[in-house]
Design an enzyme around this catalytic site. Structure first.
Site, PDB file in Angstrom:
ATOM      1  N   LYS A  91       0.813  -1.214   0.000  1.00  0.00           N
ATOM      2  CA  LYS A  91       0.000   0.000   0.000  1.00  0.00           C
ATOM      3  C   LYS A  91       0.846   1.263   0.000  1.00  0.00           C
ATOM      4  O   LYS A  91       0.405   2.315  -0.449  1.00  0.00           O
ATOM      5  CB  LYS A  91      -0.947   0.010   1.203  1.00  0.00           C
ATOM      6  CG  LYS A  91      -2.024  -1.050   1.079  1.00  0.00           C
ATOM      7  CD  LYS A  91      -3.225  -0.751   1.944  1.00  0.00           C
ATOM      8  CE  LYS A  91      -4.306  -1.781   1.676  1.00  0.00           C
ATOM      9  NZ  LYS A  91      -5.415  -1.694   2.610  1.00  0.00           N
TER      10      LYS A  91
ATOM     11  N   LYS B 272      -8.245 -12.867  -8.887  1.00  0.00           N
ATOM     12  CA  LYS B 272      -9.338 -13.009  -7.928  1.00  0.00           C
ATOM     13  C   LYS B 272     -10.457 -12.016  -8.203  1.00  0.00           C
ATOM     14  O   LYS B 272     -10.189 -10.882  -8.591  1.00  0.00           O
ATOM     15  CB  LYS B 272      -8.791 -12.722  -6.517  1.00  0.00           C
ATOM     16  CG  LYS B 272      -8.883 -13.909  -5.577  1.00  0.00           C
ATOM     17  CD  LYS B 272      -8.141 -13.634  -4.300  1.00  0.00           C
ATOM     18  CE  LYS B 272      -9.026 -13.011  -3.243  1.00  0.00           C
ATOM     19  NZ  LYS B 272      -8.432 -13.068  -1.898  1.00  0.00           N
TER      20      LYS B 272
ATOM     21  N   LYS C 150     -13.541  -6.250  -5.688  1.00  0.00           N
ATOM     22  CA  LYS C 150     -14.344  -5.053  -5.832  1.00  0.00           C
ATOM     23  C   LYS C 150     -13.597  -3.980  -6.618  1.00  0.00           C
ATOM     24  O   LYS C 150     -14.191  -3.172  -7.324  1.00  0.00           O
ATOM     25  CB  LYS C 150     -14.685  -4.542  -4.437  1.00  0.00           C
ATOM     26  CG  LYS C 150     -15.888  -3.670  -4.439  1.00  0.00           C
ATOM     27  CD  LYS C 150     -16.119  -2.992  -3.130  1.00  0.00           C
ATOM     28  CE  LYS C 150     -17.077  -1.867  -3.421  1.00  0.00           C
ATOM     29  NZ  LYS C 150     -17.095  -0.797  -2.526  1.00  0.00           N
TER      30      LYS C 150
END
Ligand code: TRP
Length: 338
Positions: free
Chosen positions: A115, A198, A201
């Protein structure tokens, strides 16, 4: 007295709309644990503010998340569902645990590195670095025996175990060292548009993601336009990731084995197969969508679940926190008038 059932705790951020991967990979498996364990499910809104967000959306997503959990089978009569910020103790415990956690270990966490990559340290909130300590606090506050987590969270659970052991050694035995809980089945659901990735969202292409609250016509459209493989057999095979994914999905929502389904579709074309997958997914998700929509209209019930979840969680949290504060050498809290 009957032996207490082991405590299972798991948490997820309130991301708003859940998708089929969240359901088949996690929630459906959690729902199967309710009879055999004391289950705690946390909606971790404090974790959700470690990256940029919109406050009004967070509040809304927290409630939608609760409604979806219940609709997916987390029966509040058999488990406790709570919102992290409703329970006093998560951040308090995180502070104490953070003081025992080596900075270097936090900087080495894969998720933090991912991140933070490419960003100036001045633009990364310290909360992102501290995130795993808060997660450790979520788990240890309830003295959980078992924690079901996805692969991406295994490292954080390892850290939690280290921190628990460190506290126990530094002060005196206090925490159970939690174990990962492995689900028997319910594998990974892949994107319909790129079956090597995968379902997520954040997928740029929304048509690869089946949301639990998608209406039937949208689900059908997404499934019919799923990427398939060359050839025309309906078999689960490494060189056929698209068909394998659809077989896995159909198998999970019908409780039939992939092998059984392969037999059923011998000699049939992709279109027939996809239609059957769409029918099966729609049949499985329709009651969930209806239940969720009904719950969203029934704020009273949702609030009652949160109230009961928080008060049960708070009782358990208080026991741990007062023990921890005592061992850490803090003076007893004066009784305050409220
Ligand atoms: N970090 C987890 C995730 O992103 C969420 C989480 C927070 C969690 N606290 C937890 C998971 C405690 C299990 C136990 O998926």
């Amino acid at each position: 007295m009957a032996k207490e059932k082991p405590v299972i705790l798991t948490c997820a951020q309130p991301t708003g709309q859940l998708h089929l991967g969240n359901y088949l990979g996690a929630i459906k498996n959690w729902a199967a644990l309710l009879d055999d364990y004391q289950c705690y499910f946390g909606i971790v809104d404090l974790h959700a503010i470690t990256t940029p967000y919109v406050p009004a959306e967070l509040r809304k997503n927290t409630l939608t998340c609760l409604a979806q959990y219940i609709a997916c089978g987390l029966d509040p009569a058999k488990c406790r569902i709570f919102v992290q910020s409703h329970v006093i103790g998560h951040t308090e415990l995180a502070w104490v645990l953070g003081c025992l956690t080596p900075m270097g270990q936090l900087q080495r966490m894969t998720q933090f590195k991912d991140k933070a990559r490419g960003k100036e340290s001045g633009s990364i909130g310290a909360g992102l670095l501290y995130y795993p300590v808060l997660m450790a606090a979520d788990i240890l506050l309830y003295n959980a025996d078992l924690v079901p987590v996805g692969d991406d969270q295994k490292q954080h659970l390892e850290l939690t175990r280290d921190i628990a052991a460190k506290f126990n050694n530094t002060y005196s035995p206090t925490f159970k060292v939690p174990e990962p809980y492995k689900h028997g089945s319910g594998g990974r659901v892949m994107s319909l548009q790129d079956p090597t990735k995968k379902m997520s969202k954040s997928d740029a292409n929304e048509s690869g993601v089946l949301f639990l609250l998608d209406p039937p016509n949208i689900l059908r459209k997404k499934i019919m336009s799923a990427v398939t493989d060359t050839g025309k057999e309906i078999v689960a095979r490494e060189d056929k990731p698209g068909i394998s994914n659809l077989l896995d999905i159909m198998s999970a929502v019908t409780d039939r084995s992939a092998g059984d389904l392969e037999k059923e579709f011998v000699g049939q074309g992709y279109a027939t197969f996809k239609t059957a997958v769409a029918d099966a997914v729609i049949a499985h998700l329709e009651p969930i969508r209806e239940k969720c929509n009904a719950l969203m209209e029934d704020k009273e019930t949702l609030n009652k679940v949160l109230q009961e979840g928080a008060s049960d969680a708070q009782r358990r949290a208080n026991r741990t926190l007062s023990k921890v504060y005592r061992k850490a050498g803090f003076m007893e809290r004066p009784t305050l008038e409220r």
